[in-house]
Design a protein around this motif. Sequence first.
Motif, PDB file in Angstrom:
ATOM      1  N   LYS A 157     -10.289  -3.532  -5.292  1.00 57.11           N
ATOM      2  CA  LYS A 157     -10.736  -1.867  -5.472  1.00 57.11           C
ATOM      3  C   LYS A 157      -9.330  -1.294  -5.243  1.00 57.11           C
ATOM      4  O   LYS A 157      -9.070  -1.359  -4.070  1.00 57.11           O
ATOM      5  CB  LYS A 157     -11.735  -1.467  -4.759  1.00 57.11           C
ATOM      6  N   TRP A 158      -8.839  -0.585  -6.387  1.00 49.73           N
ATOM      7  CA  TRP A 158      -7.564   0.084  -6.148  1.00 49.73           C
ATOM      8  C   TRP A 158      -7.900   1.657  -6.109  1.00 49.73           C
ATOM      9  O   TRP A 158      -8.509   2.131  -6.959  1.00 49.73           O
ATOM     10  CB  TRP A 158      -6.495  -0.180  -7.246  1.00 49.73           C
ATOM     11  N   PHE A 159      -7.151   2.142  -5.204  1.00 47.33           N
ATOM     12  CA  PHE A 159      -7.219   3.772  -5.177  1.00 47.33           C
ATOM     13  C   PHE A 159      -8.606   4.290  -5.180  1.00 47.33           C
ATOM     14  O   PHE A 159      -8.949   5.173  -5.907  1.00 47.33           O
ATOM     15  CB  PHE A 159      -6.448   4.377  -6.578  1.00 47.33           C
ATOM     16  N   SER A 160      -9.439   3.905  -4.144  1.00 41.51           N
ATOM     17  CA  SER A 160     -10.860   4.334  -3.894  1.00 41.51           C
ATOM     18  C   SER A 160     -10.606   5.766  -3.674  1.00 41.51           C
ATOM     19  O   SER A 160      -9.958   6.118  -2.864  1.00 41.51           O
ATOM     20  CB  SER A 160     -11.583   3.590  -2.924  1.00 41.51           C
ATOM     21  N   LYS A 212      -8.358  -2.057  -1.510  1.00 41.11           N
ATOM     22  CA  LYS A 212      -9.550  -2.807  -0.771  1.00 41.11           C
ATOM     23  C   LYS A 212      -9.661  -4.271  -1.321  1.00 41.11           C
ATOM     24  O   LYS A 212      -9.956  -4.266  -2.622  1.00 41.11           O
ATOM     25  CB  LYS A 212     -10.960  -2.132  -0.855  1.00 41.11           C
ATOM     26  N   TRP A 213      -9.181  -5.345  -0.569  1.00 40.90           N
ATOM     27  CA  TRP A 213      -9.122  -6.633  -1.248  1.00 40.90           C
ATOM     28  C   TRP A 213      -9.899  -7.488  -0.287  1.00 40.90           C
ATOM     29  O   TRP A 213      -9.840  -7.634   0.704  1.00 40.90           O
ATOM     30  CB  TRP A 213      -7.554  -6.949  -1.171  1.00 40.90           C
ATOM     31  N   GLU A 221       0.766  -1.141  -0.057  1.00 40.56           N
ATOM     32  CA  GLU A 221       0.069  -0.062  -0.046  1.00 40.56           C
ATOM     33  C   GLU A 221       0.791   1.433  -0.038  1.00 40.56           C
ATOM     34  O   GLU A 221       0.618   2.241  -0.682  1.00 40.56           O
ATOM     35  CB  GLU A 221      -0.829  -0.011   1.345  1.00 40.56           C
ATOM     36  N   ARG A 222       1.877   1.197   0.910  1.00 40.13           N
ATOM     37  CA  ARG A 222       2.707   2.292   0.665  1.00 40.13           C
ATOM     38  C   ARG A 222       3.673   2.572  -0.688  1.00 40.13           C
ATOM     39  O   ARG A 222       3.427   3.550  -1.293  1.00 40.13           O
ATOM     40  CB  ARG A 222       3.991   2.272   1.666  1.00 40.13           C
ATOM     41  N   GLY A 246      -8.382   7.868  -1.498  1.00 41.03           N
ATOM     42  CA  GLY A 246      -8.519   7.976   0.063  1.00 41.03           C
ATOM     43  C   GLY A 246      -7.573   6.491   0.463  1.00 41.03           C
ATOM     44  O   GLY A 246      -6.583   6.732   0.946  1.00 41.03           O
ATOM     45  N   SER A 247      -8.177   5.355  -0.228  1.00 39.56           N
ATOM     46  CA  SER A 247      -7.306   4.088   0.377  1.00 39.56           C
ATOM     47  C   SER A 247      -6.730   3.677  -0.988  1.00 39.56           C
ATOM     48  O   SER A 247      -7.293   3.690  -2.067  1.00 39.56           O
ATOM     49  CB  SER A 247      -8.580   3.072   0.832  1.00 39.56           C
ATOM     50  N   VAL A 248      -5.556   2.696  -0.621  1.00 40.73           N
ATOM     51  CA  VAL A 248      -4.882   2.252  -1.751  1.00 40.73           C
ATOM     52  C   VAL A 248      -5.661   0.862  -2.257  1.00 40.73           C
ATOM     53  O   VAL A 248      -5.819   0.754  -3.484  1.00 40.73           O
ATOM     54  CB  VAL A 248      -3.372   2.020  -1.471  1.00 40.73           C
ATOM     55  N   GLY A 260       0.747   3.512  -3.100  1.00 43.22           N
ATOM     56  CA  GLY A 260       0.080   4.787  -3.056  1.00 43.22           C
ATOM     57  C   GLY A 260       1.227   5.869  -3.438  1.00 43.22           C
ATOM     58  O   GLY A 260       0.964   6.871  -4.355  1.00 43.22           O
TER      59      GLY A 260
END
Length: 650
Positions: free
Chosen positions: A75-78, A68-69, A46-47, A64-66, A50
């Motif tokens: 879901k990337w880069f929500s 969601k799995w 994620e770091r 917001g988030s990198v 991102g």
Amino acid sequence: MTDQTITSVSRESRVFKPSTQFKSQANLGSFASYQRLYRESVNAPERFWGREAKKFLAWRKSFGSVLKWKAPHAKWFSGGRLNVAENCLDRHLAGPRANKAAIIFEGEPGDVRTITYAQLHREVCKFANVLDSLGLKKGDRAAIYLPMVPEAAVAMLACARLGVIHTVIFGGFSSEAIKDRVNDCQAKLVITADGGFRRGKIVELKPNVDRALSATPTVEHVIVLKRTGNEVAMAEGRDRWWHDVMATASTQHKAKAHESETPLFILYTSGSTGKPKGVLHTTAGYLLGVTMSAHYVFDLKESDVYWCTADIGWVTGHSYVVYGPLSCGATVLMYEGAPNQPEPDRFWQIIDRHGVTIFYTAPTAIRSFMRWGDDYVKRHSLRSLRLLGTVGEPINPEAWMWYHELIGKKRCPIVDTWWQTETGCMMVTPIPGAVPTKPGSCTLPFFGVVPKVLDEQGTEVPPNAGGKLFLMQPWPSMLRTLWGDDARYKQQYWSELPGLYFCGDGARKDKDGYLWVVGRIDDVLNVSGHRIGTAEVESALVSHPSVAEAAAVGRPDEIKGSALVCFVTLKTGQAPTDELKEALRNHVGKEIGSLAKPDSIRFAAGLPKTRSGKIMRRILKELAGGGEIKGDTTTLEDFSVLAALKSDDE
Ligand code: WTA
């Protein structure tokens, strides 16, 4: 596969280190820095992602988030918003790239066009306005069935700009294939041309669309590019000429910012059975994957002229003709036609004429060049080249060495890039200034990729033992689902070992962790209890001085399980004698071991291939088994090859 391992028989031990000269100018110039970045990418994904997403892409709104799995859905880069076309075009217009060539196009008849970033931007804006005026909205589907011309890129980027999901249908596909794909995704629009030039002839495209559209109720409009000038029928109210609709379109178009997971395209790819699968890629993750890999693996510089010979109908054309290199602001060469038109040195001529520096092609093309003879290469200097690449199938060490010596003049690194339609971008590949190469190995994983070779129980096999290749972690450019069939998505890729991505390939890792892909699992044969990758048998055959190309398939055999049948094309001037058959059997025996000696060798004038250059082993398998060709042959490039093979029947 059963619990037996794949018997891996390749014995390649040469290693080629990146030269000091190449390292000193490379975007990533040391093994240590590759390792450091790689470790971070898999330990702290994620770091890593991102940070890289901010560095490589232009965002309208930060995410917001990198990640969601929830396996197998990512879901990337929500929360982030961006526009793919803006990343590929608008962001280059502020500085000197505005008037840099984005596309250098050479048509098969020899017509050349150079399109700058500013010009490409204007064309894309105009076409986006055209699509808009036809009522296409974000989320609608548009099918693109065009020859390899710049307008194909314009159409793709205009769709991306609006959030219209494109599905590019390869220009060599039949009307049946168009119909199936258009109906599966319920496209509202088809973008096509009168025809394209290939092998000195006109490949008519519009008649195929017309036939397909008699059974595609969702299509409202057809836009037709005039390329070849052959007569075409235009359906009143449905069909419009590209030049007519573009003539009045405004060059101003304000791009909307799309949410990161906005679908970008569907690309149909065939499985070993059943109807084609509509692989779905989305916006941010895909764009990050192709941008970063183009930057690092092609080592792109402002001054490069980069040429990927793939057609835009394939994923390689999507990721590495259009989206990746344009997002990097590179100059992309695009060639419409065949490599042997008018003569077998067309590619080398193009390289010298346009000063191509980076050349990316398929092993099957390389083997054709070898077959046509070195003289065609030697006519040209190829002085401008500095980096070579391959993709699409395992490259046999023989072809690798030929590519290295004849084309690269021993000075260009070769990146053998393993990936798939489903993975979106390169997954296992050398980074040319950092990773030493071995002929035939796609080497080490790209950032964020954790490939493992596992057995039936999901245990990692020891070095050099064969098994199935899995990817252990999600990555940004992964497919999100199969269009309209999430159940098949789960079943196809995520059910072999729950939670892990199974790519369908067999592979082994050597003691240095280098990956050697043996080919599709369906191309792995069980001969007398030994599992043999057909690619390895083929590689052995091709290493014989008389052989140009070979395809090995299995024929059911009561005693051995599978008997090995090899179809072989010979180099020009070689006679197809029984003595040679015997010599080839012995040659394979010598190269691999007698267990791999072909039971039968059949000489052929050509092998049946798809236009992306993949040998259609399924057809050969059916022929070898003595049966009828039952399966789908719509993806076959040249039907006369099949007819010749049938008439040669033993
Ligand atoms: C094969 C093309 C060995 C592999 C980008 C994979 C390769 C399939 C390589 C995907 C390589 C591709 N070495 N095998 N460098 N590259 N393959 O979807 O079997 O057309 O699963 O994507 O091609 O083919 P696809």
